[in-house]
Design a protein around this motif. Structure first.
Motif, short mmCIF file in Angstrom:
data_model
loop_
_atom_site.label_atom_id
_atom_site.label_comp_id
_atom_site.label_asym_id
_atom_site.label_seq_id
_atom_site.Cartn_x
_atom_site.Cartn_y
_atom_site.Cartn_z
N ASP A 192 3.02 -12.26 30.26
CA ASP A 192 3.06 -13.00 28.90
C ASP A 192 2.06 -12.10 28.07
O ASP A 192 1.94 -12.76 26.68
CB ASP A 192 2.61 -14.44 28.81
CG ASP A 192 1.38 -14.96 29.35
OD1 ASP A 192 0.85 -15.66 28.70
OD2 ASP A 192 1.01 -14.09 30.32
N LEU A 193 1.21 -11.29 28.49
CA LEU A 193 0.24 -10.61 27.52
C LEU A 193 0.66 -9.06 27.53
O LEU A 193 1.30 -8.56 28.41
CB LEU A 193 -1.22 -10.81 28.09
CG LEU A 193 -1.92 -12.19 28.15
CD1 LEU A 193 -2.95 -12.02 28.76
CD2 LEU A 193 -1.78 -12.58 26.94
N ALA A 194 0.50 -8.53 26.60
CA ALA A 194 0.73 -6.86 26.47
C ALA A 194 -0.66 -6.32 26.13
O ALA A 194 -1.58 -6.86 25.41
CB ALA A 194 1.74 -6.83 25.23
N LEU A 195 -0.66 -5.24 26.72
CA LEU A 195 -1.80 -4.28 26.41
C LEU A 195 -1.61 -3.27 25.40
O LEU A 195 -0.31 -2.49 25.74
CB LEU A 195 -2.44 -3.69 27.68
CG LEU A 195 -2.91 -4.48 28.74
CD1 LEU A 195 -2.95 -4.10 30.22
CD2 LEU A 195 -4.22 -5.12 28.28
N VAL A 196 -2.21 -2.89 24.41
CA VAL A 196 -2.13 -1.88 23.62
C VAL A 196 -3.19 -1.25 23.32
O VAL A 196 -4.24 -1.88 23.18
CB VAL A 196 -1.46 -2.55 22.09
CG1 VAL A 196 -1.47 -1.48 21.15
CG2 VAL A 196 -0.58 -3.47 22.53
N GLY A 197 -3.04 0.26 23.22
CA GLY A 197 -4.31 1.04 22.96
C GLY A 197 -4.26 1.49 21.50
O GLY A 197 -3.22 1.83 20.87
N LEU A 198 -5.35 1.60 20.87
CA LEU A 198 -5.26 2.16 19.58
C LEU A 198 -6.30 3.33 19.68
O LEU A 198 -7.41 3.22 20.14
CB LEU A 198 -6.24 1.12 18.59
CG LEU A 198 -5.33 -0.27 18.51
CD1 LEU A 198 -6.46 -1.05 17.80
CD2 LEU A 198 -4.07 0.01 17.70
#
Length: 176
Positions: free
Chosen positions: A129-135
């Motif tokens: 249910d969680l998403a990992l996003v890189g910036l």
């Protein structure tokens, strides 16, 4: 989970790959800020009164080092010393830890740890249910604050957030 991908102009190519329509993705990070979904990674939560003891007995890291500000790298091995998985260990609360690891290793590691979890009164959950996003880019910190309602660590304490003038050279390394 694809709503955020569509909003950012991406499309899922496979379970572990999302593509964006950018002419030169590497150059885009130099000129602006780039968002990159980390779909190749998964999260496994270990929660319960004995979560720290369970992890300390099963992982190569010193669990007390995961203090909410530092997330050590770790590995999980069989009794014979063969590595099952490697992960990054985060402490969410004193009784909840999160492992970030390759998505293909999350379920097998959960099954391995499930053999020991009842003895430590712990629950294991793969977090779909969680998403990992890189910036990445000059405005990454501001983007995290404005769009994600996150307050990144002080840039003075994080080397990765400071501009670095030492690029790889052919001579001896100058260090940052």
């Amino acid at each position: 989970m694809s709503d955020w991908m569509t909003a950012l102009g991406g499309r899922r190519v496979s379970d572990e790959r999302v593509e964006f329509d950018t002419p030169d993705p590497a150059r885009a990070a130099l000129e602006g800020t780039v968002t990159s979904p980390l779909v190749h990674l998964a999260m496994l939560d270990v929660a319960g009164a004995g979560a720290a003891k369970l992890l300390q007995g099963q992982t190569s890291a010193q669990v007390e080092l995961a203090d909410g500000h530092f997330a050590p790298l770790t590995s999980f091995c069989t009794a014979k010393g063969r590595m099952l998985a490697n992960a990054q260990l985060l402490r969410i609360t004193p009784e909840r830890y999160r492992l970030i690891l390759h998505r293909g290793l999350a379920q097998p590691l959960r099954q391995h740890l499930a053999k020991f979890a009842p003895f430590y009164k712990c629950e294991l959950q793969v977090r779909d249910d969680l998403a990992l996003v890189g910036l990445i880019g000059r405005e990454a910190q501001a983007l995290a604050e404005v769009r994600c309602d996150l307050v990144p660590p002080d840039s003075g304490t994080r080397r990765a957030m400071k501009p670095c003038s030492c690029l790889p050279t052919r001579g001896p390394s100058r260090g940052c």
